[in-house]
Design an enzyme around this catalytic site. Structure first.
Site, mmCIF file in Angstrom:
data_model
loop_
_atom_site.group_PDB
_atom_site.id
_atom_site.type_symbol
_atom_site.label_atom_id
_atom_site.label_comp_id
_atom_site.label_asym_id
_atom_site.label_seq_id
_atom_site.Cartn_x
_atom_site.Cartn_y
_atom_site.Cartn_z
ATOM 1 N N HIS A 308 0.943 -1.199 -0.070
ATOM 2 C CA HIS A 308 -0.101 0.285 -0.205
ATOM 3 C C HIS A 308 0.852 1.077 0.022
ATOM 4 O O HIS A 308 1.829 1.258 0.308
ATOM 5 C CB HIS A 308 -1.053 0.151 1.364
ATOM 6 C CG HIS A 308 -2.104 0.815 1.456
ATOM 7 N ND1 HIS A 308 -2.156 2.560 1.440
ATOM 8 C CD2 HIS A 308 -3.703 0.540 0.597
ATOM 9 C CE1 HIS A 308 -3.236 2.782 1.173
ATOM 10 N NE2 HIS A 308 -4.029 1.900 0.692
ATOM 11 N N ASP A 367 -7.370 -5.091 -0.327
ATOM 12 C CA ASP A 367 -8.712 -5.867 -1.291
ATOM 13 C C ASP A 367 -7.962 -7.270 -1.188
ATOM 14 O O ASP A 367 -8.066 -7.712 -1.312
ATOM 15 C CB ASP A 367 -8.028 -5.546 -2.604
ATOM 16 C CG ASP A 367 -8.236 -3.464 -3.139
ATOM 17 O OD1 ASP A 367 -7.349 -3.043 -2.874
ATOM 18 O OD2 ASP A 367 -9.491 -3.701 -3.099
HETATM 19 C C1 SDX Z 1 -6.203 0.619 -3.257
HETATM 20 O O1 SDX Z 1 -4.537 4.511 -1.928
HETATM 21 C C2 SDX Z 1 -5.209 4.127 -1.835
HETATM 22 O O2 SDX Z 1 -5.710 4.594 -0.462
HETATM 23 C C3 SDX Z 1 -6.262 2.844 -2.323
HETATM 24 C C4 SDX Z 1 -6.254 1.985 -1.308
HETATM 25 C C5 SDX Z 1 -8.414 2.851 -1.367
HETATM 26 O O3 SDX Z 1 -8.979 3.059 -0.093
HETATM 27 O O4 SDX Z 1 -8.730 3.863 -2.292
HETATM 28 O O5 SDX Z 1 -6.076 1.932 -0.539
HETATM 29 C C6 SDX Z 1 -7.742 0.594 -2.464
HETATM 30 O O6 SDX Z 1 -5.987 0.680 -4.033
HETATM 31 C C7 SDX Z 1 -5.407 -0.814 -2.438
HETATM 32 C C8 SDX Z 1 -4.343 -1.200 -2.889
HETATM 33 C C9 SDX Z 1 -4.465 -2.753 -4.133
HETATM 34 N N1 SDX Z 1 -3.401 -2.982 -4.832
HETATM 35 C C10 SDX Z 1 -2.998 -3.936 -5.350
HETATM 36 O O7 SDX Z 1 -2.977 -4.640 -4.171
HETATM 37 C C11 SDX Z 1 -2.419 -4.004 -6.220
HETATM 38 C C12 SDX Z 1 -0.758 -5.123 -5.877
HETATM 39 N N2 SDX Z 1 -0.099 -3.645 -4.925
HETATM 40 C C13 SDX Z 1 1.023 -2.441 -5.827
HETATM 41 O O8 SDX Z 1 0.959 -2.518 -7.023
HETATM 42 C C14 SDX Z 1 1.197 -1.304 -4.783
HETATM 43 O O9 SDX Z 1 1.815 -2.654 -3.792
HETATM 44 C C15 SDX Z 1 0.788 -0.615 -4.996
HETATM 45 C C16 SDX Z 1 -0.154 0.029 -5.650
HETATM 46 C C17 SDX Z 1 -0.610 -0.401 -3.874
HETATM 47 C C18 SDX Z 1 1.427 0.660 -4.117
HETATM 48 O O10 SDX Z 1 2.984 0.906 -4.713
HETATM 49 P P1 SDX Z 1 3.987 2.070 -4.803
HETATM 50 O O11 SDX Z 1 3.593 2.393 -3.203
HETATM 51 O O12 SDX Z 1 3.998 2.953 -5.602
HETATM 52 O O13 SDX Z 1 5.021 1.490 -4.198
HETATM 53 P P2 SDX Z 1 5.320 0.833 -5.429
HETATM 54 O O14 SDX Z 1 5.262 0.392 -5.732
HETATM 55 O O15 SDX Z 1 6.615 1.681 -5.098
HETATM 56 O O16 SDX Z 1 6.257 -0.554 -4.357
HETATM 57 C C19 SDX Z 1 7.156 -0.434 -3.064
HETATM 58 C C20 SDX Z 1 7.996 -1.442 -3.778
HETATM 59 C C21 SDX Z 1 9.294 -2.080 -4.639
HETATM 60 O O17 SDX Z 1 10.196 -2.772 -4.775
HETATM 61 P P3 SDX Z 1 11.188 -1.472 -4.944
HETATM 62 O O18 SDX Z 1 10.719 -1.228 -6.576
HETATM 63 O O19 SDX Z 1 11.362 -0.454 -4.416
HETATM 64 O O20 SDX Z 1 12.633 -2.577 -5.296
HETATM 65 O O21 SDX Z 1 7.500 -3.210 -3.231
HETATM 66 C C22 SDX Z 1 7.517 -3.797 -4.282
HETATM 67 C C23 SDX Z 1 8.026 -2.704 -5.295
HETATM 68 O O22 SDX Z 1 8.199 -3.934 -6.366
HETATM 69 N N3 SDX Z 1 5.769 -4.068 -3.964
HETATM 70 C C24 SDX Z 1 5.208 -5.766 -4.065
HETATM 71 C C25 SDX Z 1 4.734 -5.150 -3.853
HETATM 72 N N4 SDX Z 1 3.551 -4.257 -3.672
HETATM 73 C C26 SDX Z 1 4.554 -3.008 -3.691
HETATM 74 N N5 SDX Z 1 6.204 -6.563 -4.730
HETATM 75 C C27 SDX Z 1 5.597 -7.546 -4.095
HETATM 76 N N6 SDX Z 1 4.486 -7.526 -4.911
HETATM 77 C C28 SDX Z 1 3.823 -6.123 -4.211
HETATM 78 N N7 SDX Z 1 2.500 -6.308 -4.293
#
Ligand code: SDX
Length: 433
Positions: A308, A367
């Site tokens: 998140h 989710d």
């Molecule tokens: C919702 O914003 C809100 O409040 C949203 C929400 C709401 O109520 O409105 O809470 C609802 O959208 C919840 C999130 C649902 N999405 C997912 O579950 C999809 C999977 N999650 C990711 O795509 C990600 O964690 C996000 C999109 C939720 C957050 O992305 P960020 O903040 O841009 O973080 P990032 O992509 O920069 O990740 C940071 C690191 C990265 O590694 P590095 O580049 O630092 O090496 O963490 C890793 C990412 O690769 N990472 C994951 C991961 N999520 C982040 N690695 C594996 N699996 C994951 N799920």
């Protein structure tokens, strides 16, 4: 405004600036950079708005480090345990918990706005039967601006309140109509003798040829999920609604923009993606392989429902939903389509012990478990994000109302770091290679 300032120095010019610092009721202070470009000729740069506050708001507060979520100051755990979705909707819209009379009047107003124009209902016949329901919902919500002209004057508070009640009342009817169209079944009209969530279940699952008995546990579970999904500060879709609304676009167009933004798998589309992921994993034995893929930078696979932007601790909503899973699965005869809940629990256990997930603060988010409940209630995966949209419509409306009423409000128009071609002259095609 505080008397605190934040100093910035441009080392290449020696130019230094004292920027005013603003302190909120809770949470980090903000540095007001509104005059930075005008007075110092530089922009700030923050793709994804990781460190950027886009507005002032009094609706929802999140502490991502502590896993805290407050709606108008009330902890989500208390609202989930003691309130209901319609009361929470009133709280988010008006800022205070309603009196008995206020709640009765609000609930009555919502109930009496649940039908949609018959012509608008016929729009669904224009969609192919296998159109994604989010495409139908965003299209029909946007089309409401062609029907409800008595709620379009954004500078008229009466129009704004009619819009708010109307769209919150009608979104379950639109959602159910999308579902019925995809099933090839007749639309079911709303019933004024049912509460908000029971009415939605009836519009989804009743058919003209036999009585439909609403399972109270199902209605309770939907009500809880809707409370937990109602609002979440300046998330992607809410920010989209604010930005679209800031141009003066009609409120239905702004909400439709929010529906579209929510659709993405990184946002509200994640609940649908989680179920697909769990089905792809298939068994507990396969979990290590998929966790390894999620950690592999060369593999685009991510553990859906994990991570998140704000929560670097447990998403408090995920914990509450996980607890409700136990109750729903027990009441509905268990995991009808295979042991996905057990698989989800096992996946959570493995991931939370894994160094990668610990180091990156990746926890289950809202989710991760919600789809388990929706599926147990008979709601198809394709409708999961629509269910999210039904609940989040309350938050979108609350933020739209706050944005429109802001006397400092202006059109949102970010700038950029340009790294494209420098100035150059046009070359006629006859002179090009
Ligand atoms: C919702 O914003 C809100 O409040 C949203 C929400 C709401 O109520 O409105 O809470 C609802 O959208 C919840 C999130 C649902 N999405 C997912 O579950 C999809 C999977 N999650 C990711 O795509 C990600 O964690 C996000 C999109 C939720 C957050 O992305 P960020 O903040 O841009 O973080 P990032 O992509 O920069 O990740 C940071 C690191 C990265 O590694 P590095 O580049 O630092 O090496 O963490 C890793 C990412 O690769 N990472 C994951 C991961 N999520 C982040 N690695 C594996 N699996 C994951 N799920």
């Amino acid at each position: 405004m505080t008397d605190k300032t934040f100093s910035l120095t441009n080392n290449s010019t020696g130019d230094s600036v004292e920027l005013p610092v603003r302190q909120g009721a809770m949470g980090p202070d903000v540095v007001d950079i509104g005059t930075l470009y005008r007075n110092h000729g530089v922009f700030t740069f923050d793709p994804g708005f990781v460190s950027t506050g886009s507005c002032e708001s009094q609706i929802t507060y999140i502490d991502g480090e502590k896993g805290v979520l407050l709606y108008r100051g009330y902890p989500i755990e208390q609202l989930a345990g003691k309130s209901n979705f319609i009361e929470v909707a009133y709280l988010l819209l008006y800022g205070e918990l309603p009196s008995k009379t206020q709640l009765s009047e609000f609930s009555g107003s919502i109930t009496h706005h649940t039908m949609i124009n018959e012509t608008l209902l016929r729009f669904f016949n224009g969609f192919h039967y296998n159109a994604h329901p989010m495409a139908m919902v965003s299209g029909v919500i946007s089309s409401m601006s062609a029907f409800y002209h008595d709620s379009m004057k954004i500078d008229d508070p009466v129009h704004r309140e009619i819009f708010a009640h109307r769209v919150i009342a009608k979104i379950p009817t639109v959602a159910a109509a999308a579902y019925k169209h995809s099933m090839g079944q007749p639309f079911i009209y709303p019933r004024n003798d049912l509460d908000y969530c029971s009415n939605l279940l009836n519009m989804f699952f009743s058919v003209p040829c036999e009585p439909y008995e609403i399972n109270p546990i199902a209605a309770e579970a939907i009500d809880l999920l809707f409370i937990l999904h109602a609002d979440h500060e300046q998330n992607c879709s809410t920010s989209t609604v604010r930005l679209a609304g800031s141009s003066g676009a009609n409120p239905y167009a702004a909400i439709a923009a929010g529906v579209s933004a929510l659709w993405g798998p990184a946002h509200g589309g994640a609940n649908e993606a989680v179920l697909k992921m769990l089905n792809e994993i298939g068994s507990v034995e396969n979990i290590p392989k998929f966790v390894a893929r999620a950690k592999d930078k060369n593999d685009p696979f991510r553990l859906m429902g994990f991570g998140h932007r704000v929560y670097k601790n447990f998403d408090p909503r995920a914990t509450l939903i996980r607890d409700m899973c136990h109750k729903v699965l027990k009441a509905t005869g268990g995991d009808a389509n295979g042991p996905l809940f057990e698989l989800a629990l096992a996946l959570e256990e493995v991931a939370l012990k894994d160094e990668y997930f610990i180091e990156k603060n990746l926890y289950p988010n809202v989710d991760f478990y919600s789809g388990i409940i929706y599926r147990a209630l008979g709601i198809p995966v394709s409708m999961f994000t629509v269910m999210f949209a039904v609940a989040r419509t309350v938050g979108w409306v609350a933020h739209w109302l706050e944005m429109i009423a802001d006397p400092q409000g202006r059109i949102g128009r970010p700038r950029q770091l340009y790294t494209g071609a420098p100035l150059r002259d046009y070359v006629p095609v006859s002179e090009r290679d």
